[in-house]
Structure formats: C-alpha cells, structure tokens
Design a protein around this motif. Structure first.
Motif, mmCIF file in Angstrom:
data_model
loop_
_atom_site.group_PDB
_atom_site.id
_atom_site.type_symbol
_atom_site.label_atom_id
_atom_site.label_comp_id
_atom_site.label_asym_id
_atom_site.label_seq_id
_atom_site.Cartn_x
_atom_site.Cartn_y
_atom_site.Cartn_z
ATOM 1 N N MET A 93 49.424 -30.421 102.148
ATOM 2 C CA MET A 93 49.032 -29.027 102.026
ATOM 3 C C MET A 93 50.200 -28.104 101.687
ATOM 4 S SD MET A 93 45.830 -29.122 102.496
ATOM 5 C CE MET A 93 45.398 -27.417 102.790
ATOM 6 N N THR A 94 51.424 -28.597 101.761
ATOM 7 C CA THR A 94 52.585 -27.765 101.469
ATOM 8 C C THR A 94 52.771 -27.622 99.958
ATOM 9 O OG1 THR A 94 53.977 -29.743 101.656
ATOM 10 C CG2 THR A 94 53.787 -28.350 103.602
ATOM 11 N N PRO A 95 53.308 -26.475 99.496
ATOM 12 C CA PRO A 95 53.492 -26.243 98.049
ATOM 13 C C PRO A 95 54.735 -26.960 97.515
ATOM 14 C CG PRO A 95 54.219 -24.327 99.273
ATOM 15 C CD PRO A 95 53.652 -25.279 100.291
ATOM 16 N N ASP A 96 54.672 -28.285 97.460
ATOM 17 C CA ASP A 96 55.807 -29.100 97.029
ATOM 18 C C ASP A 96 55.960 -28.996 95.506
ATOM 19 O OD1 ASP A 96 57.668 -31.034 96.435
ATOM 20 O OD2 ASP A 96 56.812 -32.545 97.774
ATOM 21 N N PRO A 97 57.112 -28.472 95.022
ATOM 22 C CA PRO A 97 57.291 -28.337 93.562
ATOM 23 C C PRO A 97 57.279 -29.668 92.832
ATOM 24 C CG PRO A 97 59.345 -27.875 94.743
ATOM 25 C CD PRO A 97 58.266 -27.955 95.776
ATOM 26 N N ALA A 98 57.543 -30.766 93.547
ATOM 27 C CA ALA A 98 57.513 -32.080 92.914
ATOM 28 C C ALA A 98 56.108 -32.455 92.467
ATOM 29 C CB ALA A 98 58.055 -33.153 93.872
ATOM 30 N N ARG A 100 43.437 -26.238 97.104
ATOM 31 C CA ARG A 100 43.596 -26.559 98.526
ATOM 32 C C ARG A 100 42.459 -27.436 99.021
ATOM 33 N NH1 ARG A 100 44.392 -21.506 102.175
ATOM 34 N NH2 ARG A 100 46.308 -21.445 100.949
ATOM 35 N N LEU A 101 41.224 -27.126 98.605
ATOM 36 C CA LEU A 101 40.082 -27.933 99.021
ATOM 37 C C LEU A 101 40.097 -29.303 98.359
ATOM 38 C CD1 LEU A 101 37.196 -25.286 99.056
ATOM 39 C CD2 LEU A 101 38.604 -26.106 100.960
ATOM 40 N N ILE A 102 40.570 -29.361 97.125
ATOM 41 C CA ILE A 102 40.699 -30.660 96.451
ATOM 42 C C ILE A 102 41.629 -31.560 97.262
ATOM 43 C CG2 ILE A 102 41.541 -31.842 94.387
ATOM 44 C CD1 ILE A 102 40.768 -29.321 92.786
ATOM 45 N N ASN A 103 42.748 -31.010 97.716
ATOM 46 C CA ASN A 103 43.695 -31.794 98.514
ATOM 47 C C ASN A 103 43.048 -32.313 99.793
ATOM 48 O OD1 ASN A 103 45.607 -31.235 96.606
ATOM 49 N ND2 ASN A 103 46.881 -29.953 97.894
ATOM 50 N N ARG A 153 41.852 -30.931 109.824
ATOM 51 C CA ARG A 153 42.671 -30.745 108.620
ATOM 52 C C ARG A 153 42.228 -29.483 107.884
ATOM 53 N NH1 ARG A 153 47.129 -33.056 106.593
ATOM 54 N NH2 ARG A 153 46.202 -33.349 104.534
ATOM 55 N N HIS A 154 40.915 -29.300 107.789
ATOM 56 C CA HIS A 154 40.363 -28.160 107.040
ATOM 57 C C HIS A 154 40.746 -26.829 107.682
ATOM 58 C CE1 HIS A 154 37.808 -25.990 104.416
ATOM 59 N NE2 HIS A 154 36.864 -25.737 105.314
#
Length: 305
Positions: A15-20, A232-235, A300-301
């Motif tokens: 869920m974190t905005p990882d640039p990778a 986010r929901l896709i993840n 998680r949600h």
C-alpha cells in the motif's frame, strides 16, 4: 507470505507509494507532466484532485523524483492546523531555523529566505496534501503566500492536492480570489480496463514474477469491474487473491478468486461470488478458512494491518 509460492522476490501490491513500482496510466502521465511543468515554469498555483486511492500521493513522489536537487520542497500532509502551526511546520520542512512569534515575523523571514533563493535561481515548492480538509481561513493564508513575488517571478510555487470536493470548496464566493490564481489544474481518473491489466502485470513483473499470466484475462477484467480501476483497491484485491491462491495451492488465478475476495471486501455483492461458484475453477473453501480470510482482507481494506 506467498512470495516463494509464486516465485516473487518482493510483495507486488503493497500500500505504500514505492517509486520502484511506479506505473503511469494516461491520466497519471498527463498529470505528472502538468505538475512538472508547473514547477519548472514557476507558474504559481497548481491544483491536483482525484478520488481516494487514485494515486495522488504516488504522483507527488514521482514529481519530487523528477525535480532537480536544487528545488526545495515542503510537504504538508496534515493541513488541519492553526495558521502559526502551519508556518512552523512549513519552516521545519524548508529547514528555516529562525524562531518566530507572530505571523508577521514568519512572513518577513519567509520572504527574505525566498528572495535569497530566487537570487540564485533556485525554485521553492510548497505541497499541501489533503487540502480538502483546510479551513477557509487557512486557504486564505495560503493564498496570501502567493503575494510573495517580484515583478517578474513568483517566489514560491504552491501545489494544492486533494479530493474532488476541494474544487467545490474553491467555488465558494469567499474563495474566488484563490480560485482565480490557480494556473494549472489536473484531475486524476481511475484506470480503464487496459490500464488496470497493465498495472497488475507490471507490478508482478517488478516483483520478480517470470511466469505467464498469473491472473487470467477474465480475472483481470473482474479486478477492474470490482475496483472501478482505483489503484489502491486494485492492490488490496490482488493481494487478497494471491493470498487465497497460496492457501489453495493455485499457480494461476481465475475470475472466481477475484470475485470471492471482492465479496469479502464488500466491493461486490456476495451473490456474485456465490453464483460464480457453480462453474468455479478453484476448490471451495471451508467455513473456517472463509472467516479467517474475510477478517484479514477487511483489516487490510481498513488499514488495520
């Protein structure tokens, strides 16, 4: 938990905005170009809006990675502050160490700081996230920051980021001066079906998956249907589906697994999963497993894990 089962080297749907793991759909690519242009051209006020989970924070991290090292940025992510607390947080972000006791002192110090940077042709950027939570008073204070300028250039670039109701707030008569100063505006949209499928497959690839089609085509279509293309929901759905597949020793995931997870998250009616179970390609889970997975997915949600 399921890395070895699928041959992954890391989790693909954190869920974190990882640039990778950055993936840009058309709207995101256009949005990033707008933000970068706004800062580099020193346009002043820029507005970015989007529904919850559409990737605004991820886009901001992508923006910061594209700016040159000399661009100084302050990222205010908790805008529910009184004006003096807002200035204190901004000064801390900019690394301005002078103690100020009044708004006037803050503004004079900030003006001097920004002029020094402009003399060296250095850009300064203020990003205010979750700006829909700002009070009208605080929005007016931010507008007044745009008065810090020379005859030829803005001293500070200001980026307001928030949910769609932010634009509705700016439509109020008392905020018309701020609205008129917004030079560039972009609204993020969810992924379409093609972008959703590309997003899932790209994240799996970046996580080390070397197989072919971990999610079947129909499963990818179901992911888009259940999530509306919101990243986010896709993840959340994909992470849950991978966990479900791991628990059932599946190497390939079909649409029924996605429906089941989506139903547990209340993203789709339970009847969808039940009706699909008649031609399911996956084994039916036991009641005890059903309860455990449902609790885990919902935690998680809601962000409790």
């Amino acid at each position: 938990m399921y890395h070895e089962h699928y041959g992954l080297v890391r989790s693909p749907f954190e869920m974190t905005p990882d640039p990778a793991f950055l993936y840009l759909g058309d709207a995101h690519r256009e949005g990033l170009a707008t933000l970068v242009y706004g800062v580099r051209a020193r346009k002043g006020f820029v507005l970015l809006t989007g529904e919850v989970g559409t990737g605004k924070t991820t886009l901001l991290h992508a923006l910061l990675s594209q700016l040159d090292r000399e661009t100084l940025s302050a990222f205010i992510f908790n805008p529910k502050l009184e004006p003096l607390d807002f200035f204190r947080m901004m000064f801390d972000e900019f690394g301005i160490e002078r103690e100020c006791k009044s708004k006037a002192e803050y503004l004079l110090t900030l003006n001097h700081f920004l002029i020094e940077r402009l003399e060296h042709d250095l850009a300064t950027l203020l990003i205010v996230d979750e700006a829909q939570n700002l009070s009208a008073e605080m929005l007016e204070e931010i507008r007044l920051l745009s008065n810090l300028e020379t005859p030829s250039s803005k001293l500070i670039q200001i980026m307001l980021v928030g949910q769609p109701e932010l634009w509705e707030m700016l439509s109020r008569p008392e905020l018309r001066q701020l609205r008129q100063r917004i030079v560039l505006r972009h609204r993020l949209c969810p992924f379409d079906a093609r972008e959703c499928a590309d997003y899932v497959e790209e994240r799996l690839r970046l996580a080390g998956y070397t197989g072919k089609g971990l999610f079947k085509k129909k499963a990818l279509e179901e992911i888009h249907r259940a999530t509306g293309g919101i990243p986010r929901l896709i993840n959340i759905v994909c992470d849950g589906a991978l966990l479900l597949g791991f628990g059932r020793d599946l190497q390939i995931l079909g649409p029924d697994a996605v429906r089941e997870v989506a139903a547990d998250l209340e993203l789709a009616p339970d009847s969808d999963a039940a009706n699909a179970a008649t031609d399911s390609e996956e084994p039916t889970r036991s009641e005890s497993k059903q309860g455990g997975l449902r609790s885990w997915l919902r935690s998680r949600h809601t962000g409790r894990v």
